[in-house]
Write a protein that holds these residues in place. Structure first.
Motif, short mmCIF file in Angstrom:
data_model
loop_
_atom_site.label_atom_id
_atom_site.label_comp_id
_atom_site.label_asym_id
_atom_site.label_seq_id
_atom_site.Cartn_x
_atom_site.Cartn_y
_atom_site.Cartn_z
N ARG A 9 0.85 -1.19 0.00
CA ARG A 9 0.00 0.00 0.00
C ARG A 9 0.89 1.24 0.00
NH1 ARG A 9 -0.74 2.70 4.21
NH2 ARG A 9 -0.46 0.92 5.58
N GLY A 13 -2.91 5.26 -0.87
CA GLY A 13 -3.93 4.25 -0.66
C GLY A 13 -4.05 3.23 -1.77
N LEU A 95 -11.34 8.00 -0.03
CA LEU A 95 -9.94 7.72 0.21
C LEU A 95 -9.18 8.94 0.75
CD1 LEU A 95 -7.64 5.70 0.01
CD2 LEU A 95 -7.29 6.43 -2.33
N LEU A 102 -4.95 3.62 6.32
CA LEU A 102 -5.54 3.16 5.06
C LEU A 102 -5.01 3.92 3.86
CD1 LEU A 102 -9.26 2.71 6.17
CD2 LEU A 102 -7.52 0.94 5.87
N ARG A 103 -4.15 4.90 4.12
CA ARG A 103 -3.55 5.67 3.01
C ARG A 103 -2.08 5.40 2.95
NH1 ARG A 103 -4.29 11.20 4.38
NH2 ARG A 103 -5.18 10.64 6.33
#
Length: 103
Positions: A9, A13, A95, A102-103
């Motif tokens: 990742r 994201g 996002l 999560l980014r």
């Protein structure tokens, strides 16, 4: 036959199966070793997992960015993913507003 794939990742994201994000060019220290570690596991007939990639010597900073997915067959496997957002706590989160993890 199912297939297990490991993805990294990036800070935007995106998820990808190499060392450089194909969407924005992001990379970081230790990311160049990621596809090499996955290839070593594959050569030994082992599906990637966080534990096996850690045993291959990937640094924690890289391990914290790994997502492992199991697909039903090769037809479903992709090289990179660009999500628009996530459901977090039951609510849609674009996002750009997603938590840093999560980014």
């Amino acid at each position: 036959m199912s297939r297990t794939v490991a993805y990294l990742r990036c800070n935007s994201g995106h998820y990808f199966d190499g060392s450089v994000c194909p969407f924005d060019g992001w990379t970081a220290t230790g990311c160049a070793e990621f596809p090499l570690a996955v290839a070593r596991l594959d050569q030994r007939g082992l599906a990637p997992s966080r534990a096996l990639l850690a045993a291959e010597g990937l640094p924690d900073a890289v391990l914290s960015r790994i997502l492992v997915m199991e697909f039903p067959d090769d037809c479903a496997v992709f090289e990179a993913m660009n999500p628009a957002g996530y459901i977090v706590g039951g609510r849609w989160t674009p996002l750009v507003n997603a938590p840093p993890g999560l980014r």
